[in-house]
Design an enzyme around this catalytic site. Structure first.
Site, PDB file in Angstrom:
ATOM      1  N   ASP A   1       4.348   3.171   6.286  1.00  0.00           N
ATOM      2  CA  ASP A   1       3.775   2.895   7.602  1.00  0.00           C
ATOM      3  C   ASP A   1       4.745   2.216   8.552  1.00  0.00           C
ATOM      4  O   ASP A   1       5.788   1.705   8.148  1.00  0.00           O
ATOM      5  CB  ASP A   1       2.576   1.948   7.439  1.00  0.00           C
TER       6      ASP A   1
ATOM      7  N   LYS B   1       0.814  -1.190   0.000  1.00  0.00           N
ATOM      8  CA  LYS B   1       0.000   0.000   0.000  1.00  0.00           C
ATOM      9  C   LYS B   1       0.862   1.259   0.000  1.00  0.00           C
ATOM     10  O   LYS B   1       0.388   2.360  -0.237  1.00  0.00           O
ATOM     11  CB  LYS B   1      -0.877   0.027   1.263  1.00  0.00           C
ATOM     12  N   GLY B   2       2.138   1.096   0.320  1.00  0.00           N
ATOM     13  CA  GLY B   2       2.997   2.243   0.619  1.00  0.00           C
ATOM     14  C   GLY B   2       3.177   3.243  -0.511  1.00  0.00           C
ATOM     15  O   GLY B   2       3.437   4.421  -0.266  1.00  0.00           O
TER      16      GLY B   2
ATOM     17  N   ASP C   1      14.771  -1.206  -0.097  1.00  0.00           N
ATOM     18  CA  ASP C   1      15.615  -1.366   1.091  1.00  0.00           C
ATOM     19  C   ASP C   1      16.643  -2.464   0.784  1.00  0.00           C
ATOM     20  O   ASP C   1      17.696  -2.187   0.212  1.00  0.00           O
ATOM     21  CB  ASP C   1      14.673  -1.692   2.255  1.00  0.00           C
TER      22      ASP C   1
ATOM     23  N   PHE D   1      14.510   3.726   9.992  1.00  0.00           N
ATOM     24  CA  PHE D   1      13.153   3.369   9.581  1.00  0.00           C
ATOM     25  C   PHE D   1      12.336   4.643   9.377  1.00  0.00           C
ATOM     26  O   PHE D   1      12.179   5.440  10.288  1.00  0.00           O
ATOM     27  CB  PHE D   1      12.485   2.456  10.607  1.00  0.00           C
ATOM     28  N   VAL D   2      11.845   4.826   8.158  1.00  0.00           N
ATOM     29  CA  VAL D   2      11.114   6.053   7.827  1.00  0.00           C
ATOM     30  C   VAL D   2       9.621   5.769   7.637  1.00  0.00           C
ATOM     31  O   VAL D   2       9.236   4.674   7.225  1.00  0.00           O
ATOM     32  CB  VAL D   2      11.687   6.747   6.570  1.00  0.00           C
TER      33      VAL D   2
ATOM     34  N   GLU E   1       7.237   2.321  -6.672  1.00  0.00           N
ATOM     35  CA  GLU E   1       7.459   1.785  -5.327  1.00  0.00           C
ATOM     36  C   GLU E   1       7.781   2.922  -4.356  1.00  0.00           C
ATOM     37  O   GLU E   1       8.269   3.981  -4.764  1.00  0.00           O
ATOM     38  CB  GLU E   1       8.595   0.744  -5.408  1.00  0.00           C
ATOM     39  N   ASP E   2       7.469   2.704  -3.092  1.00  0.00           N
ATOM     40  CA  ASP E   2       7.768   3.731  -2.093  1.00  0.00           C
ATOM     41  C   ASP E   2       9.250   3.721  -1.698  1.00  0.00           C
ATOM     42  O   ASP E   2       9.903   4.754  -1.693  1.00  0.00           O
ATOM     43  CB  ASP E   2       6.867   3.583  -0.848  1.00  0.00           C
TER      44      ASP E   2
ATOM     45  N   ARG F   1       0.823   6.495   7.706  1.00  0.00           N
ATOM     46  CA  ARG F   1       0.797   6.689   6.253  1.00  0.00           C
ATOM     47  C   ARG F   1       0.320   8.083   5.863  1.00  0.00           C
ATOM     48  O   ARG F   1       0.681   8.598   4.807  1.00  0.00           O
ATOM     49  CB  ARG F   1      -0.143   5.673   5.587  1.00  0.00           C
TER      50      ARG F   1
ATOM     51  N   LYS G   1      17.358   2.975   0.150  1.00  0.00           N
ATOM     52  CA  LYS G   1      18.168   2.887   1.376  1.00  0.00           C
ATOM     53  C   LYS G   1      19.357   1.990   1.066  1.00  0.00           C
ATOM     54  O   LYS G   1      19.297   0.772   1.268  1.00  0.00           O
ATOM     55  CB  LYS G   1      17.286   2.242   2.456  1.00  0.00           C
TER      56      LYS G   1
HETATM   57  P1  IMP Z   1      12.963  -4.663   0.615  1.00  0.00           P
HETATM   58  O1  IMP Z   1      12.384  -5.929   0.050  1.00  0.00           O
HETATM   59  O2  IMP Z   1      13.846  -4.923   1.791  1.00  0.00           O
HETATM   60  O3  IMP Z   1      13.646  -3.817  -0.428  1.00  0.00           O
HETATM   61  O4  IMP Z   1      11.773  -3.868   1.242  1.00  0.00           O
HETATM   62  C1  IMP Z   1      10.902  -3.163   0.514  1.00  0.00           C
HETATM   63  C2  IMP Z   1       9.625  -2.891   1.272  1.00  0.00           C
HETATM   64  O5  IMP Z   1       9.807  -2.834   2.686  1.00  0.00           O
HETATM   65  C3  IMP Z   1       9.113  -1.544   0.886  1.00  0.00           C
HETATM   66  O6  IMP Z   1       8.227  -1.649  -0.186  1.00  0.00           O
HETATM   67  C4  IMP Z   1       8.423  -1.058   2.143  1.00  0.00           C
HETATM   68  O7  IMP Z   1       7.083  -1.510   2.128  1.00  0.00           O
HETATM   69  C5  IMP Z   1       9.143  -1.721   3.267  1.00  0.00           C
HETATM   70  N1  IMP Z   1      10.152  -0.832   3.902  1.00  0.00           N
HETATM   71  C6  IMP Z   1      11.496  -0.900   3.804  1.00  0.00           C
HETATM   72  N2  IMP Z   1      12.102   0.065   4.524  1.00  0.00           N
HETATM   73  C7  IMP Z   1      11.098   0.767   5.075  1.00  0.00           C
HETATM   74  C8  IMP Z   1      11.082   1.937   5.938  1.00  0.00           C
HETATM   75  O8  IMP Z   1      12.104   2.532   6.331  1.00  0.00           O
HETATM   76  N3  IMP Z   1       9.845   2.388   6.281  1.00  0.00           N
HETATM   77  C9  IMP Z   1       8.687   1.806   5.862  1.00  0.00           C
HETATM   78  N4  IMP Z   1       8.665   0.724   5.064  1.00  0.00           N
HETATM   79  C10 IMP Z   1       9.856   0.213   4.683  1.00  0.00           C
HETATM   80 MG    MG Z   2       6.240  -1.253  -0.199  1.00  0.00          MG
END
Ligand code: IMP
Ligand code: MG
Length: 179
Positions: free
Chosen positions: A157, A42-43, A101, A150-151, A97-98, A163, A129
């Protein structure tokens, strides 16, 4: 809610300015083409809404939902929760995508979509990140890099809360230690 934020890293106006810049870049690159924006629930929804209002090309939107997150740590396992409504075959897909990470979610999404023969596939992420990278991702359109914190806000969220903050802020660590 505001009391749980230790620092605002991007204000509402900084975000709006950057979103407009990205929209102009995307409109230029896709001139004469139609794009399907695949937003990750949803982000990324607020980012999608602001971005699309600033695009001057014909576009359609579709949604996918995946999950890899337990609290503030990535579990490393990506699950598809909801698939696209329309077939992505032969379409110019732009994933919205939001935040990227570890890159595991985006890697999964790209691999999944590539098997369905889109005409093209590009990535637009508001945040990146780099500190926690596991999978290398080529981000075609990036809003901002963020530190290893963590943002929340602007769609993002923690346990479904925050959100609706119009800015992006760092969540105080004692908020997730409190549980
Ligand atoms: P990844 O698979 O580790 O790249 O994570 C991606 C997903 O994790 C993103 O689409 C977010 O939904 C969530 N996420 C990663 N870091 C954060 C953060 O700092 N705040 C909020 N959501 C995060
Ligand atoms: Mg996401």
């Amino acid at each position: 809610m505001q009391n749980d934020i230790s620092e605002i890293i991007f204000t509402e106006s900084q975000i709006q300015k950057r979103v407009k810049e990205l929209a102009h870049e995307i409109s230029d690159d896709y001139k004469g083409k139609q794009v399907t924006m695949v937003s990750v629930l949803k982000g990324a929804t607020i980012f999608l809404a602001d971005l699309m209002k600033n695009l001057s090309i014909p576009l359609s939107i579709d949604f996918m939902a995946v999950s890899s997150y337990k609290n503030t740590e990535s579990s490393g396992i990506v699950r598809m929760i909801m698939d696209l409504r329309e077939s992505p075959e032969n379409k110019n897909l732009l994933i919205i995508e939001d935040i990227i990470d570890t890159g595991l979610t985006m890697h999964y999404l790209c691999e999944n979509l590539k098997t369905r023969r889109p005409k093209s596939l590009k990535i637009c992420s508001l945040l990146y990140k780099p500190a926690r990278k596991i999978k290398e991702i080529k981000i075609d359109y990036l809003g901002f890099e963020v530190p290893d914190k963590f943002v929340v806000g602007y769609g993002m969220d923690y346990n479904e809360i925050y959100r609706n903050l119009p800015y992006i802020g760092i969540l105080k660590p004692d908020v997730y230690r409190r549980k």
